[in-house]
Write an enzyme that holds these catalytic residues in place. Sequence first.
Site, PDB file in Angstrom:
ATOM      1  N   GLY A   1     -41.821  34.627 -30.814  1.00  0.00           N
ATOM      2  CA  GLY A   1     -41.157  35.920 -30.945  1.00  0.00           C
ATOM      3  C   GLY A   1     -42.021  36.924 -31.667  1.00  0.00           C
ATOM      4  O   GLY A   1     -43.001  36.580 -32.345  1.00  0.00           O
TER       5      GLY A   1
ATOM      6  N   GLY B   1     -41.901  40.566 -34.174  1.00  0.00           N
ATOM      7  CA  GLY B   1     -41.080  41.318 -35.112  1.00  0.00           C
ATOM      8  C   GLY B   1     -41.851  42.480 -35.684  1.00  0.00           C
ATOM      9  O   GLY B   1     -43.032  42.676 -35.383  1.00  0.00           O
ATOM     10  N   GLY B   2     -41.172  43.258 -36.517  1.00  0.00           N
ATOM     11  CA  GLY B   2     -41.824  44.395 -37.136  1.00  0.00           C
ATOM     12  C   GLY B   2     -42.938  43.979 -38.078  1.00  0.00           C
ATOM     13  O   GLY B   2     -43.836  44.759 -38.379  1.00  0.00           O
TER      14      GLY B   2
ATOM     15  N   GLY C   1     -44.778  40.932 -37.707  1.00  0.00           N
ATOM     16  CA  GLY C   1     -45.812  40.106 -37.120  1.00  0.00           C
ATOM     17  C   GLY C   1     -45.308  39.289 -35.952  1.00  0.00           C
ATOM     18  O   GLY C   1     -44.234  39.538 -35.409  1.00  0.00           O
TER      19      GLY C   1
ATOM     20  N   VAL D   1     -44.750  35.247 -34.318  1.00  0.00           N
ATOM     21  CA  VAL D   1     -44.546  33.843 -34.671  1.00  0.00           C
ATOM     22  C   VAL D   1     -44.974  32.979 -33.490  1.00  0.00           C
ATOM     23  O   VAL D   1     -44.580  33.219 -32.345  1.00  0.00           O
ATOM     24  CB  VAL D   1     -43.077  33.558 -35.032  1.00  0.00           C
TER      25      VAL D   1
ATOM     26  N   ASP E   1     -32.840  41.453 -45.721  1.00  0.00           N
ATOM     27  CA  ASP E   1     -32.773  41.727 -44.276  1.00  0.00           C
ATOM     28  C   ASP E   1     -31.919  40.671 -43.576  1.00  0.00           C
ATOM     29  O   ASP E   1     -32.309  40.093 -42.565  1.00  0.00           O
ATOM     30  CB  ASP E   1     -34.177  41.758 -43.672  1.00  0.00           C
TER      31      ASP E   1
END
Length: 454
Positions: A130, A132-133, A135, A137, A248
């Site tokens: 995946g 994300g903002g 980085g 994974v 978060d």
Amino acid sequence: MQSPVMADINECEKFPPVCKDDICNNYLGGYSCSKKAWKKPTTKSALQAVQGTSISSGLLLLFFCLWFLYKIIKKRRKIKRKQKLFRRNGGLLLQQQLCSSEVNVETIKVFNSKELEKATDRFHKDRILGHGGQGTVYKGMLTDGRVVAVKKSKIVDESKLAQFINEVIILSQVNHRNVVKLLGCCLETEVPLLVYEFIPNGTLSKYIHDQNEELPLTWEMRLRIATEIAGALSYLHYAASFPIYHRDIKSSNILLDEKYRAKIADFGTSRSVSIDQTHLTTLVHGTLGYLDPEYFQSSQFTEKSDVYSFGVVLVELLTGQRAISIRRSEEAGKSLATYFILSMQQNRLFDVLDPHVLKGKKADIMVFANLAMRCLNLNGRKRPTMKEVTAELERIQMSEKKNFNVPQDSEEVEDLRTQDFEPWEVVSMSTGPASDTGLASSSHELPLLSFTSL
């Protein structure tokens, strides 16, 4: 009468040659073969042959030596670069911490870059789990057979690397069955890599919003998952070495393992605080739809800010709807929190519930909904603590198991339904980019790495 003269046949002109490599001598009526005379090579030609061979061998040897020297220099430069990156990324500080008696060395592993490159097939795109903002994974397999998730951050802030190392040490010692375990890190790359245990069944968000008929998210499963998340947050706030604020909490940051147990993940913007500290003053981080309105206004993040975000997750579990959606009417608001509050105030709770939730006991559903309302209170001081939230959810679970109704405080329910909600909440939670297929980030500044600290 004169006899005819016989024509001579030149056997030496036949093909293939009758004498092969020897000299053929033709004469009338036959031929003979004789060996070629051997000529001794001149000193000059022999010398030229030896010189040619020597030069070729010398050039080949020189090329090999230069190639070998290039490889050695390249390897040394690579080692020096890794050492430089290790120092820049806080490796020396980490080593000092590991040598201290206060840190359990067994809980932290410092991976080398070669090991993680091999585990992720050089970070191949097919290994991506995946984005994300903060980085990307990757899924990887270590040499011992363990499957891991490797997080590669996008940016690095050298001024905050000391805090990053401290945070890694703290979070690597977090030991809770409902928190994704940090196994270690790699500091000899451009940006530090973080290695987590691999959680196979994806995010809670996927099971809420992209429901699978083969594995529906039942009311009992939703209640259990909510209780597990609450327990993990309570642990982080009160039982960890230092209080840790996640900052978060959202359904896409909650993973489900092979037995569909909830695990809190992605501590990208988390902060540890000293025990006597009541809040953090920072630039606003978080995700629209989950962001505490009080934190949004004051930039002061408290443990109750995590409570608000968790309240939104509770509403997601109840309704099956996204935290931000453009499909909801302007009157209802794009924010799920606002939509839920209005529905509760208008006594329309059971009109907005997910069909799987409606199969539960109405009394327990009402207690669950009232708890979500308390978590979404605009005044952070009036929100319950995560300890109180966990205790309330455990009581609901016991009620489900024992099959009796939990008596409700009608005055408290009425107070919650008639509570005034300031109009700015609807605006603040509905502004900014939003879509029904994803959640937009409201961060004014990209987070440091997968971990940051005060």
